[in-house]
Design a protein around this motif. Structure first.
Motif, PDB file in Angstrom:
ATOM      1  N   THR A   1      40.785  43.651  31.401  1.00 43.13           N
ATOM      2  CA  THR A   1      41.364  44.298  30.216  1.00 43.13           C
ATOM      3  C   THR A   1      42.834  44.628  30.434  1.00 43.13           C
ATOM      4  OG1 THR A   1      39.214  45.249  29.623  1.00 43.13           O
ATOM      5  CG2 THR A   1      41.175  46.278  28.669  1.00 43.13           C
ATOM      6  N   ASP A   2      43.139  45.227  31.579  1.00 46.43           N
ATOM      7  CA  ASP A   2      44.514  45.661  31.852  1.00 46.43           C
ATOM      8  C   ASP A   2      45.459  44.472  32.006  1.00 46.43           C
ATOM      9  OD1 ASP A   2      43.644  48.270  31.787  1.00 46.43           O
ATOM     10  OD2 ASP A   2      43.518  48.483  33.965  1.00 46.43           O
ATOM     11  N   ILE A   3      45.027  43.441  32.725  1.00 48.57           N
ATOM     12  CA  ILE A   3      45.908  42.298  32.974  1.00 48.57           C
ATOM     13  C   ILE A   3      46.148  41.505  31.689  1.00 48.57           C
ATOM     14  CG2 ILE A   3      46.109  40.091  34.190  1.00 48.57           C
ATOM     15  CD1 ILE A   3      44.594  41.447  36.537  1.00 48.57           C
ATOM     16  N   LEU A   4      45.108  41.300  30.896  1.00 47.21           N
ATOM     17  CA  LEU A   4      45.291  40.550  29.650  1.00 47.21           C
ATOM     18  C   LEU A   4      46.128  41.337  28.647  1.00 47.21           C
ATOM     19  CD1 LEU A   4      41.832  38.803  29.120  1.00 47.21           C
ATOM     20  CD2 LEU A   4      43.921  37.921  30.190  1.00 47.21           C
ATOM     21  N   ARG A   5      45.967  42.644  28.629  1.00 47.67           N
ATOM     22  CA  ARG A   5      46.807  43.468  27.748  1.00 47.67           C
ATOM     23  C   ARG A   5      48.274  43.345  28.165  1.00 47.67           C
ATOM     24  NH1 ARG A   5      44.766  48.502  28.657  1.00 47.67           N
ATOM     25  NH2 ARG A   5      43.199  48.275  27.018  1.00 47.67           N
ATOM     26  N   TYR A   6      48.509  43.381  29.473  1.00 44.78           N
ATOM     27  CA  TYR A   6      49.874  43.222  29.991  1.00 44.78           C
ATOM     28  C   TYR A   6      50.431  41.840  29.625  1.00 44.78           C
ATOM     29  CZ  TYR A   6      53.592  42.512  33.451  1.00 44.78           C
ATOM     30  OH  TYR A   6      54.789  42.220  34.059  1.00 44.78           O
TER      31      TYR A   6
ATOM     32  N   LEU B   1      53.153  36.508  28.571  1.00 42.20           N
ATOM     33  CA  LEU B   1      52.996  35.734  29.797  1.00 42.20           C
ATOM     34  C   LEU B   1      51.692  34.936  29.747  1.00 42.20           C
ATOM     35  CD1 LEU B   1      54.043  38.391  32.473  1.00 42.20           C
ATOM     36  CD2 LEU B   1      55.314  36.324  31.852  1.00 42.20           C
ATOM     37  N   PRO B   2      51.677  33.742  30.337  1.00 42.14           N
ATOM     38  CA  PRO B   2      50.466  32.909  30.319  1.00 42.14           C
ATOM     39  C   PRO B   2      49.483  33.282  31.435  1.00 42.14           C
ATOM     40  CG  PRO B   2      52.232  31.712  31.393  1.00 42.14           C
ATOM     41  CD  PRO B   2      52.831  33.033  30.947  1.00 42.14           C
ATOM     42  N   LEU B   3      49.308  34.570  31.675  1.00 41.20           N
ATOM     43  CA  LEU B   3      48.489  35.032  32.792  1.00 41.20           C
ATOM     44  C   LEU B   3      46.999  34.847  32.528  1.00 41.20           C
ATOM     45  CD1 LEU B   3      49.917  38.414  34.158  1.00 41.20           C
ATOM     46  CD2 LEU B   3      49.511  36.313  35.445  1.00 41.20           C
ATOM     47  N   LYS B   4      46.302  34.445  33.583  1.00 39.48           N
ATOM     48  CA  LYS B   4      44.843  34.391  33.567  1.00 39.48           C
ATOM     49  C   LYS B   4      44.327  35.104  34.812  1.00 39.48           C
ATOM     50  CE  LYS B   4      44.704  29.923  31.202  1.00 39.48           C
ATOM     51  NZ  LYS B   4      46.164  29.677  31.300  1.00 39.48           N
TER      52      LYS B   4
ATOM     53  N   TYR C   1      33.889  37.432  28.459  1.00 42.58           N
ATOM     54  CA  TYR C   1      34.740  38.499  27.939  1.00 42.58           C
ATOM     55  C   TYR C   1      36.208  38.070  27.919  1.00 42.58           C
ATOM     56  CZ  TYR C   1      37.107  43.084  27.883  1.00 42.58           C
ATOM     57  OH  TYR C   1      37.918  44.154  27.595  1.00 42.58           O
ATOM     58  N   GLY C   2      36.583  37.231  28.881  1.00 47.67           N
ATOM     59  CA  GLY C   2      37.969  36.780  28.964  1.00 47.67           C
ATOM     60  C   GLY C   2      38.344  35.705  27.966  1.00 47.67           C
ATOM     61  N   LYS C   3      37.367  35.138  27.266  1.00 46.41           N
ATOM     62  CA  LYS C   3      37.620  34.149  26.208  1.00 46.41           C
ATOM     63  C   LYS C   3      38.544  33.023  26.668  1.00 46.41           C
ATOM     64  CE  LYS C   3      36.856  37.522  22.526  1.00 46.41           C
ATOM     65  NZ  LYS C   3      37.426  38.228  21.350  1.00 46.41           N
ATOM     66  N   GLY C   4      38.179  32.424  27.806  1.00 47.58           N
ATOM     67  CA  GLY C   4      38.936  31.290  28.312  1.00 47.58           C
ATOM     68  C   GLY C   4      40.061  31.651  29.256  1.00 47.58           C
ATOM     69  N   ARG C   5      40.367  32.934  29.366  1.00 51.64           N
ATOM     70  CA  ARG C   5      41.468  33.366  30.234  1.00 51.64           C
ATOM     71  C   ARG C   5      40.960  33.981  31.536  1.00 51.64           C
ATOM     72  NH1 ARG C   5      44.773  36.968  26.037  1.00 51.64           N
ATOM     73  NH2 ARG C   5      46.423  36.968  27.623  1.00 51.64           N
TER      74      ARG C   5
ATOM     75  N   TRP D   1      54.779  46.675  35.673  1.00 53.42           N
ATOM     76  CA  TRP D   1      53.382  47.025  35.986  1.00 53.42           C
ATOM     77  C   TRP D   1      53.432  48.267  36.874  1.00 53.42           C
ATOM     78  CZ3 TRP D   1      48.658  44.630  34.664  1.00 53.42           C
ATOM     79  CH2 TRP D   1      47.533  45.162  35.298  1.00 53.42           C
ATOM     80  N   ASP D   2      52.870  49.361  36.410  1.00 57.26           N
ATOM     81  CA  ASP D   2      53.045  50.638  37.097  1.00 57.26           C
ATOM     82  C   ASP D   2      51.992  50.922  38.164  1.00 57.26           C
ATOM     83  OD1 ASP D   2      55.305  51.270  35.574  1.00 57.26           O
ATOM     84  OD2 ASP D   2      54.067  52.058  33.946  1.00 57.26           O
ATOM     85  N   ALA D   3      50.750  50.552  37.905  1.00 55.43           N
ATOM     86  CA  ALA D   3      49.663  50.912  38.820  1.00 55.43           C
ATOM     87  C   ALA D   3      49.747  50.101  40.112  1.00 55.43           C
ATOM     88  CB  ALA D   3      48.315  50.675  38.149  1.00 55.43           C
TER      89      ALA D   3
END
Length: 286
Positions: A223-228, A234-237, A262-266, A177-179
């Motif tokens: 958007t950025d976290i779910l794309r990552y 990874l099971p990230l939410k 927008y997160g569709k459950g995540r 994760w760069d940012a």
């Protein structure tokens, strides 16, 4: 599971009110804290030749006096410059170059100081607002950490500033994760698999452009976290702990409901009073 939007009709029942002090009850404390600060500022104003020199003189003072004096400086001399800008000593020359022409003349500053009552309760009340700024957010995160540890400590670990402290930086806890993205909460399995990235905010009031900026920025984070998460399997939410009466202003509640959808459950948006009903192990592991 009940969504954040489903709570809108009974929003006031799920908002946490963190007490604020009543005016003028806190004036005695304000006098104790700020009388000497205002006296010191007045003394400095009569010792220097210009408002620029006044800022330079204040910048040379040690903390915590310097920060308090800068708050008075902003009120009397330069409302264009935030205290956060002024606190960085190495930026003072640039601030003078960029904003010095808008500083109020030192003669006017002295005249205004002389015209005010002593003690200046109005100014002290304004300065007291700085003292309590951020405290409600600290109480919100502390309450969440205590709740989480009492319910999930045996199964998961949690990191983050419980009250004041350094944010979780995603570039330090997520590989590749760069940012330099700050977060308030990181929940992981005991094998260090990250599960939840959390952001906490207490809003006493909110609206207008600030409201739009907040929800737009949060959508970008999602958007950025779910794309990552998808890229690295990874099971990230994402969890937004939002509370306070500001949630009921303008379109804020609807905006956060849309963010959750927008997160569709995540993505989950919660107040403290919703945690028992919504923040479950089933959601954590879903």
């Amino acid at each position: 599971m009940t969504s954040f939007g489903d709570y809108k009709s009974k929003a006031s029942q799920y908002i946490t009110f963190i007490d604020s002090e009543f005016y003028p009850d806190y004036l005695d404390e304000a006098k104790t804290i700020y009388s000497s600060v205002i006296d010191q500022f007045t003394e400095l104003a009569y010792l220097v030749r210009s408002s620029v020199d006044l800022l330079i003189s204040i910048a040379d003072k040690p903390n915590p006096s310097r920060t308090q004096l800068l708050r008075v400086f902003r009120k009397y001399v330069s409302p264009d410059t935030s205290v956060e800008m002024l606190k960085v000593k190495k930026r003072i020359p640039n601030i003078i170059a960029d904003y010095g022409h808008r500083f109020r003349k030192i003669e006017e500053v002295r005249a205004n100081l002389a015209s005010r009552p002593n003690p200046d309760e109005a100014l002290m009340a304004l300065l007291m607002e700085y003292k309590s700024r951020g405290q409600k957010g600290y109480e919100l995160t502390e309450a969440f950490f205590l709740w989480f540890e009492s319910n999930f400590a045996s199964d998961y670990s949690i990191q983050g500033p419980v009250r004041a402290g350094r944010d979780i930086m995603l570039n330090e806890v997520l590989q590749e994760w760069d940012a330099k993205t700050p977060a308030d909460i990181l929940i992981s399995r005991h094998d260090e698999t990250p599960l939840i990235i959390g952001f906490a905010r207490y809003d006493s009031d909110r609206g207008g452009a600030q409201e739009d900026d907040r929800t737009g920025g949060n959508r970008d984070k999602v958007t950025d976290i779910l794309r990552y998460a998808d890229r690295y399997k990874l099971p990230l939410k994402i969890f937004f702990l939002n509370d306070g009466p500001g949630l009921t202003l303008g379109s804020m509640w609807n905006d956060y409901a849309a963010l959750e959808n927008y997160g569709k459950g995540r993505v989950m948006v919660c107040t403290l009073k919703m945690l028992d009903e919504r923040f479950t192990k089933d959601w954590l592991e879903s």
